[in-house]
Design a protein around this motif. Structure first.
Motif, PDB file in Angstrom:
ATOM      1  N   THR A   4       0.835  -1.205   0.000  1.00  0.00           N
ATOM      2  CA  THR A   4       0.000   0.000   0.000  1.00  0.00           C
ATOM      3  C   THR A   4       0.871   1.257   0.000  1.00  0.00           C
ATOM      4  OG1 THR A   4      -1.737  -1.168   1.215  1.00  0.00           O
ATOM      5  CG2 THR A   4      -1.825   1.237   1.218  1.00  0.00           C
ATOM      6  N   ARG A   6       3.840   1.491  -1.092  1.00  0.00           N
ATOM      7  CA  ARG A   6       4.531   1.554  -2.381  1.00  0.00           C
ATOM      8  C   ARG A   6       3.684   2.288  -3.420  1.00  0.00           C
ATOM      9  NH1 ARG A   6       9.736   0.939  -3.819  1.00  0.00           N
ATOM     10  NH2 ARG A   6       9.962   0.372  -5.981  1.00  0.00           N
ATOM     11  N   CYS A   7       2.375   2.205  -3.269  1.00  0.00           N
ATOM     12  CA  CYS A   7       1.464   2.838  -4.234  1.00  0.00           C
ATOM     13  C   CYS A   7       1.204   4.310  -3.916  1.00  0.00           C
ATOM     14  CB  CYS A   7       0.130   2.084  -4.259  1.00  0.00           C
ATOM     15  SG  CYS A   7       0.286   0.366  -4.801  1.00  0.00           S
ATOM     16  N   SER A   8       1.730   4.774  -2.776  1.00  0.00           N
ATOM     17  CA  SER A   8       1.525   6.160  -2.370  1.00  0.00           C
ATOM     18  C   SER A   8       2.800   6.966  -2.583  1.00  0.00           C
ATOM     19  CB  SER A   8       1.120   6.218  -0.889  1.00  0.00           C
ATOM     20  OG  SER A   8       1.206   7.531  -0.393  1.00  0.00           O
ATOM     21  N   GLN A   9       2.677   8.100  -3.241  1.00  0.00           N
ATOM     22  CA  GLN A   9       3.848   8.937  -3.485  1.00  0.00           C
ATOM     23  C   GLN A   9       4.423   9.464  -2.184  1.00  0.00           C
ATOM     24  OE1 GLN A   9       4.963   9.088  -6.604  1.00  0.00           O
ATOM     25  NE2 GLN A   9       6.788  10.172  -5.905  1.00  0.00           N
ATOM     26  N   LYS A  12       5.935   6.182  -0.217  1.00  0.00           N
ATOM     27  CA  LYS A  12       6.657   5.198  -1.026  1.00  0.00           C
ATOM     28  C   LYS A  12       8.022   4.853  -0.452  1.00  0.00           C
ATOM     29  CE  LYS A  12       8.056   4.312  -5.822  1.00  0.00           C
ATOM     30  NZ  LYS A  12       8.085   4.860  -7.203  1.00  0.00           N
ATOM     31  N   SER A  15       8.140   2.001   2.215  1.00  0.00           N
ATOM     32  CA  SER A  15       7.643   0.649   1.932  1.00  0.00           C
ATOM     33  C   SER A  15       8.659  -0.421   2.303  1.00  0.00           C
ATOM     34  CB  SER A  15       7.252   0.522   0.454  1.00  0.00           C
ATOM     35  OG  SER A  15       8.382   0.703  -0.378  1.00  0.00           O
TER      36      SER A  15
END
Length: 318
Positions: A4, A6-9, A12, A15
């Motif tokens: 999750t 990793r998908c957020s700027q 990230k 992660s």
């Protein structure tokens, strides 16, 4: 959580750290899974894994990185002096202050005497600081480690455990210098010919770091249950104080703000993998190796936070 993030700027950069915490928790609850498989002791994987990490580091470097010494001599010299004075002295002071047992204390000194690692380059990139200076400092400090780290260990940790300077030098050469040179040669001969390898090697390195930490945590689980909280506090003090003195030490020498930020991150973040490998070579991975295993995840957390803070604040004296 790691996927999750990793998908957020915004999250990230955390992660990998979250993944490390998950791995550490697994090792604490099920240590038997990471100590031995059949007759094979998993701690024997630490040095080969470290060599893989160092090879990957070598493939990401080139001769241009070392030319930074000529282009930025003041920043490189000040950075190296800060790296090999501030952190070793802080490690020794914290070990004495907390009154840890001799082998745990030696591990704290060891992580302080280690050079910076690849994680600092990532944090400098995230902070939008001087990436060229960061890469140069990491490269030079790593190549100096076989000579400086054993000498500092003899000076500061000799009262905690016996230190064989020459044996430690040979061990670091085997674990660091040889694979880095191999990586440099590989990069020179095959640069750009295997794009998939450029993508794969960093992921392999991250996996190797995670596995090293898991193996050490499993081996030292009982010691961690006794002094784990104190070791976390020691890690926080050592790391954050390193950032502070690294930054303000550079300000005293009137370096540019971006260079001060870069050197602060280089000073505060050590190569925990190398420290773990040295602990194994000393035959004390379950005690001396605990500090690198604890300090590593914390450095990623604090480095990410500091990089994010600086990223949104434009330097004023560039």
């Amino acid at each position: 959580m790691s996927i999750t993030a990793r998908c957020s700027q915004l999250y990230k950069s955390l992660s990998f750290t979250i993944l490390i915490f998950a791995a550490v928790a697994l090792a604490m609850f099920y240590p038997e899974l990471f100590i031995q498989i059949g007759d094979f002791k998993l701690k024997l994987l630490i040095v080969p894994l470290l060599q893989i990490i160092m090879f990957g580091m070598g493939t990401s470097m080139s001769i241009q990185d070392f030319k930074g010494v000529i282009k930025m001599p003041k920043g490189v010299l000040i950075g190296l002096i800060c790296q090999f004075t501030i952190m070793p002295v802080l490690g020794f002071s914290i070990a004495q202050l907390f009154g840890f047992s001799s082998e745990i204390a030696a591990g704290i000194v060891l992580i302080g005497c280690s050079p910076s690692g690849l994680a600092s380059n990532v944090m400098v990139f995230l902070a939008k600081a001087n990436l060229a200076l960061s890469i140069t400092l990491t490269a030079i400090s790593t190549l100096l480690a076989p000579f400086i780290t054993p000498l500092l260990m003899e000076l500061l940790a000799g009262e905690f455990i016996p230190i064989d300077i020459y044996q430690m030098m040979l061990s670091i050469v085997k674990m660091v210098i040889v694979p880095i040179i191999a990586g440099l040669i590989f990069n020179r001969l095959f640069h750009g010919k295997f794009p998939w390898l450029d993508i794969l090697l960093p992921k392999i390195s991250m996996g190797a770091i995670a596995l090293i930490i898991v193996i050490i945590v499993a081996a030292g689980r009982d010691n961690l249950l006794d002094i784990g909280l104190l070791l976390v506090v020691a890690a926080i003090i050592h790391n954050t104080t390193g950032y502070f003195f690294g930054y303000w030490g550079c300000r005293l020498f009137k370096l540019k703000e971006n260079d001060c930020r870069t050197i602060a991150l280089e000073v505060g973040m050590q190569n925990g993998g190398l420290a773990s490998g040295i602990a194994l070579e000393l035959g004390k991975v379950s005690t001396v190796g605990l500090a690198p295993a604890i300090f590593g995840p914390w450095m990623n957390i604090s480095g990410s936070a500091l990089a994010s803070w600086w990223r949104d604040r434009t330097p004023v004296n560039q």
